[in-house]
Write an enzyme that holds these catalytic residues in place. Structure first.
Site, PDB file in Angstrom:
ATOM      1  N   CYS A   1       1.296   0.827   5.553  1.00 44.04           N
ATOM      2  CA  CYS A   1       0.011   1.338   6.854  1.00 44.04           C
ATOM      3  C   CYS A   1       1.262   1.488   7.934  1.00 44.04           C
ATOM      4  O   CYS A   1       2.037   2.431   8.243  1.00 44.04           O
ATOM      5  CB  CYS A   1      -0.950   0.093   7.163  1.00 44.04           C
TER       6      CYS A   1
ATOM      7  N   HIS B   1      -3.606  -0.838   1.931  1.00 44.43           N
ATOM      8  CA  HIS B   1      -2.969  -2.320   1.935  1.00 44.43           C
ATOM      9  C   HIS B   1      -3.111  -3.570   0.630  1.00 44.43           C
ATOM     10  O   HIS B   1      -4.067  -4.418   0.489  1.00 44.43           O
ATOM     11  CB  HIS B   1      -3.682  -3.246   2.369  1.00 44.43           C
TER      12      HIS B   1
ATOM     13  N   GLU C   1      -1.360  -6.364  -0.039  1.00 46.09           N
ATOM     14  CA  GLU C   1      -1.566  -7.429   0.213  1.00 46.09           C
ATOM     15  C   GLU C   1      -3.233  -7.737   0.421  1.00 46.09           C
ATOM     16  O   GLU C   1      -3.140  -9.265   0.848  1.00 46.09           O
ATOM     17  CB  GLU C   1      -0.544  -7.930   1.886  1.00 46.09           C
TER      18      GLU C   1
END
Length: 273
Positions: free
Chosen positions: A101, A232, A234
């Site tokens: 990002c 994302h 994660e």
């Protein structure tokens, strides 16, 4: 800084004003098998050689310096002017860099990504031909998206995979100077992820949440060891992070963990950690 010596791959997550995804990224890397340190950019600038013992350099998501000039631009300039030589050695040593990002925006604005045929903008002084700009919707997009791998050039990515991960950005539209520039990326297999619908087909908004050219969601450099992506991974490590797990059932793990595990496995193969 004292770095642990337990033969695990070592990752450094860069922090600065506005970083807000460092802990989620730390959790993902540790779950994949890494030792992780969170290091402020000022410390990295001050302590020359600090990056040396690490295997993975991570630029996490957030809104560094408030995106006051442009998303990622201030941090990109800070890195470019203070630690670019260290990053060049880091890449030349066969190590890995990932920007997620805002981290992707930083890598793009400093000219490290995408580079074509080994000619990264930071090395050649060439005019930057690619950037990330405002979403076509003219608003902040916060939704879950499907990504399909379109190349196995990156060591982070499984071939022919379809993953489901969230996005959260206002400036995620990948654009190039012209169509020929996109074709060069495609020919060099540096387009790593594309936005698709749930069946894996190229589709328009909202499947492509920002209007990126050719639905590009992530690219790598010419080595395949530097990856930038807007979504994302994660944020989808555990299966209970899936927004519909109570209705659709639990998977064994979240889709995003594969990206971090691939990085760890590469480091273990390459450096015998």
């Amino acid at each position: 800084m004292e770095v642990k010596n337990n033969n695990k791959p070592r990752a450094l997550i860069l922090r600065t004003a506005g970083t807000n995804c460092a802990y989620e990224t730390q959790y993902a890397l540790e779950k994949a098998g890494a030792d992780v340190d969170l290091v402020h950019v000022n410390q990295l600038v001050k302590e020359k050689g600090l990056l040396g013992p690490y295997h993975i350099f991570v630029l996490p998501g957030g809104f560094t310096y408030g995106d006051d000039i442009a998303a990622g631009k201030v941090l990109a300039n800070q890195i470019r002017h203070h630690i670019l030589d260290e990053l060049k050695r880091f890449i030349d040593d066969g190590k890995l860099i990932i920007g997620i990002c805002n981290g992707f925006q930083v890598l793009m604005k400093m000219g490290l990504l995408p580079g074509v045929n080994g000619k990264e903008a930071y090395l050649t002084g060439n005019k930057q031909r690619y950037t990330l700009t405002y979403n076509d919707s003219n608003k902040f997009e916060d939704r879950w998206v499907y990504l399909k791998s379109s190349s196995n050039k990156s060591v982070f990515v499984d071939d022919d995979s379809l993953i489901y991960v969230p996005i959260a950005h206002a400036e995620g539209k990948f654009v190039a100077g012209n169509r020929e520039d996109i074709d060069k990326l495609d020919k060099s297999r540096q387009i790593v992820f594309k936005y698709v619908d749930k069946d894996g087909n190229i589709a328009n908004y909202p499947w492509n949440p920002n209007g990126s050219s050719s639905n590009i969601a992530g690219v790598c450099d010419s080595t395949g060891r530097v990856l930038g992506m807007m979504p994302h991974p994660e944020r989808h490590i555990d299966p209970t992070q899936h927004p519909r797990w109570t209705r659709e059932g639990l998977k064994s793990e979240g889709d995003g963990i594969a990206i971090f595990r691939n990085a760890i496995n590469y480091i273990r193969r390459t450096f015998s950690t």
